[in-house]
Motif scaffolding. Sequence first.
Motif, short mmCIF file in Angstrom:
data_model
loop_
_atom_site.label_atom_id
_atom_site.label_comp_id
_atom_site.label_asym_id
_atom_site.label_seq_id
_atom_site.Cartn_x
_atom_site.Cartn_y
_atom_site.Cartn_z
N MET A 1 0.82 -1.21 0.00
CA MET A 1 0.00 0.00 0.00
C MET A 1 0.86 1.26 0.00
SD MET A 1 -3.14 -1.26 2.44
CE MET A 1 -4.32 -0.03 1.88
N SER A 2 2.07 1.15 0.52
CA SER A 2 2.98 2.29 0.50
C SER A 2 3.37 2.70 -0.91
CB SER A 2 4.25 1.97 1.29
OG SER A 2 3.97 1.71 2.64
N ASP A 3 3.27 1.77 -1.84
CA ASP A 3 3.78 2.00 -3.19
C ASP A 3 2.70 2.24 -4.23
OD1 ASP A 3 6.23 1.48 -2.01
OD2 ASP A 3 6.20 -0.64 -2.53
N THR A 4 1.44 2.36 -3.82
CA THR A 4 0.39 2.61 -4.81
C THR A 4 0.61 3.98 -5.44
OG1 THR A 4 -1.02 3.37 -2.99
CG2 THR A 4 -1.35 1.12 -3.77
N PRO A 5 0.53 4.07 -6.76
CA PRO A 5 0.87 5.32 -7.44
C PRO A 5 -0.32 6.26 -7.60
CG PRO A 5 0.44 3.62 -9.05
CD PRO A 5 0.28 2.96 -7.70
N HIS A 6 -0.02 7.45 -8.05
CA HIS A 6 -1.03 8.37 -8.54
C HIS A 6 -1.05 8.29 -10.06
CE1 HIS A 6 -0.61 9.87 -4.47
NE2 HIS A 6 -1.68 10.61 -4.64
N LEU A 7 -2.19 8.53 -10.67
CA LEU A 7 -2.36 8.45 -12.11
C LEU A 7 -2.56 9.84 -12.71
CD1 LEU A 7 -4.88 5.46 -12.23
CD2 LEU A 7 -2.38 5.37 -12.27
N VAL A 8 -2.32 9.92 -14.01
CA VAL A 8 -2.57 11.18 -14.73
C VAL A 8 -3.47 10.86 -15.93
CG1 VAL A 8 -1.55 13.24 -15.76
CG2 VAL A 8 -0.27 11.96 -14.04
N PRO A 9 -4.79 10.73 -15.72
CA PRO A 9 -5.70 10.41 -16.82
C PRO A 9 -5.66 11.47 -17.92
CG PRO A 9 -6.79 10.13 -14.70
CD PRO A 9 -5.49 10.83 -14.42
N GLY A 10 -5.69 11.01 -19.16
CA GLY A 10 -5.69 11.90 -20.31
C GLY A 10 -4.33 12.26 -20.84
N LEU A 11 -3.28 11.91 -20.10
CA LEU A 11 -1.94 12.29 -20.53
C LEU A 11 -1.56 11.63 -21.86
CD1 LEU A 11 0.73 13.74 -19.88
CD2 LEU A 11 1.43 11.68 -18.61
N ARG A 12 -2.11 10.46 -22.14
CA ARG A 12 -1.76 9.75 -23.36
C ARG A 12 -2.01 10.60 -24.60
NH1 ARG A 12 -0.63 4.75 -24.33
NH2 ARG A 12 -1.31 4.10 -22.26
N TRP A 13 -3.08 11.38 -24.60
CA TRP A 13 -3.45 12.15 -25.78
C TRP A 13 -3.04 13.62 -25.66
CZ3 TRP A 13 -3.90 8.51 -28.92
CH2 TRP A 13 -4.51 7.31 -28.56
N GLY A 14 -2.37 13.97 -24.57
CA GLY A 14 -1.78 15.30 -24.46
C GLY A 14 -2.69 16.32 -23.81
N PHE A 15 -2.07 17.27 -23.11
CA PHE A 15 -2.79 18.38 -22.50
C PHE A 15 -2.43 19.67 -23.24
CE2 PHE A 15 -2.20 15.95 -18.27
CZ PHE A 15 -3.27 15.12 -18.58
N ARG A 16 -3.41 20.53 -23.41
CA ARG A 16 -3.12 21.81 -24.07
C ARG A 16 -3.04 22.94 -23.06
NH1 ARG A 16 -6.42 23.13 -29.31
NH2 ARG A 16 -4.74 24.68 -29.33
N ILE A 17 -4.03 23.01 -22.17
CA ILE A 17 -4.07 24.10 -21.21
C ILE A 17 -4.95 23.71 -20.04
CG2 ILE A 17 -6.08 25.28 -22.21
CD1 ILE A 17 -4.58 27.93 -21.70
N GLY A 18 -4.67 24.24 -18.87
CA GLY A 18 -5.52 23.99 -17.71
C GLY A 18 -4.96 22.96 -16.76
N HIS A 19 -5.54 22.92 -15.56
CA HIS A 19 -5.10 22.01 -14.52
C HIS A 19 -5.65 20.60 -14.76
CE1 HIS A 19 -3.55 25.39 -12.29
NE2 HIS A 19 -4.74 25.97 -12.32
N ARG A 20 -4.94 19.63 -14.27
CA ARG A 20 -5.39 18.24 -14.35
C ARG A 20 -5.28 17.59 -12.97
NH1 ARG A 20 -6.60 20.23 -18.39
NH2 ARG A 20 -6.46 19.43 -20.52
N GLN A 21 -6.06 16.56 -12.74
CA GLN A 21 -6.00 15.83 -11.48
C GLN A 21 -5.06 14.64 -11.61
OE1 GLN A 21 -10.09 14.83 -10.58
NE2 GLN A 21 -10.34 16.69 -9.34
N ALA A 22 -4.54 14.20 -10.48
CA ALA A 22 -3.70 13.00 -10.41
C ALA A 22 -4.32 12.06 -9.38
CB ALA A 22 -2.27 13.35 -10.02
N PRO A 23 -5.33 11.27 -9.78
CA PRO A 23 -6.04 10.41 -8.82
C PRO A 23 -5.11 9.43 -8.11
CG PRO A 23 -7.20 10.49 -10.92
CD PRO A 23 -5.89 11.14 -11.13
#
Length: 384
Positions: free
Chosen positions: A124-146
């Motif tokens: 459980m110490s090693d569970t990561p955070h994700l960055v949904p949508g990164l595969r197709w790229g971000f143009r502008i604005g904040h994103r969440q890291a669930p």
Amino acid sequence: MKAGAVKNRDDLLVLAAGRLPQGRYGGSLAGLGAVALGRAAVEELLRDGALPRPGSALWGMARSHTQGMNPARTLALEAGLPPETTAFTVNMACGSSLQALIVACQRLRDGAEGAILAGGSEAMSDTPHLVPGLRWGFRIGHRQAPDVMHQDGLLCPVTGLLMGETVERLAAKRGIARTEADAWAAESHRRAAAADFRAEHLPHPQLDRDECIREGVREESLAALPPVFAPGGQITAGNASALADGAACLLVARREQAGDARPLARILGWVEAGVDPLDMGEAPVPAVRRLLADHGLRVADIDLWELNEAFSAQLLVCQRQLTLPPERLNVTGGGVALGHPIGASGARIAVTLIHQLRTRGGGLGVATLGIGGGLGLAVLFEVV
């Protein structure tokens, strides 16, 4: 009540059972990963040359992100099992490794040719955070890291509630008070601090004790902790299970496959049950009732109970409905004190149950737990 057993070549036997000492969140086992923890447990469990080699491995893991495809196969091979050893990974949240044991028993009953390794591990110490949508790229604005642990482990997608929020509702529904939950949490730490786990511990070079146990925990100190999920609620960091890293495993076989190995226990039966996801915490109740009915048993016939302490209040809900004797329940403490490494906890409670029954001269025992989404599992063991 101590139950005698007539030996049968088709009996389902536990030939070995052990677990790693459990590490606290961010503690001594942090950074190793669930595959490495599982491999370490399997290597130590199978070190006994009298044990038959398993023909397959069934492994529970509820947070497998970053652990590679089919972690069961990876850890089996890295632990030295031959390439012909089949393996698959089970994700049933808190029930993952107990379900792995149940499926192993079903396969053996259906005629599996070799012994089966069943268990689970969680880092459980090693569970990561994700960055949904990164595969197709971000143009502008904040994103969440669930947070994977939060999104895929603690949050019920059916109800939209965290596990603790469902237990807050359940505790209010069943009349469990905060003072009662704190009292059980303090008792869990007291029992764990006084327990001797040497028979069930598998050695690990980085940890030789259960790291979450705190000596001297008192109800008064727990009462000072603020509620986590709701103002005026009762669930706190002190009466909920500790986040933890760990691994536990069992080697199971039919009696005819045991060879020179001396069995530790017999598996007599198992039950799955489902309830409304809002009542997730009490799913062990129908599971246990059906298990006992299937075998013509009463609560009084069971010598020891292991009921996973996801939350003290949740355990008390089940204990009250089933009228489980407190002195026979989680006699060496539970998840509140020892930690709850999700994918390993089902196997952990089975391992503890078997060794505690052996310490006390044998008898019948039940391992049971509730599972997010409203599921419950219960398994009946006998030690003679």
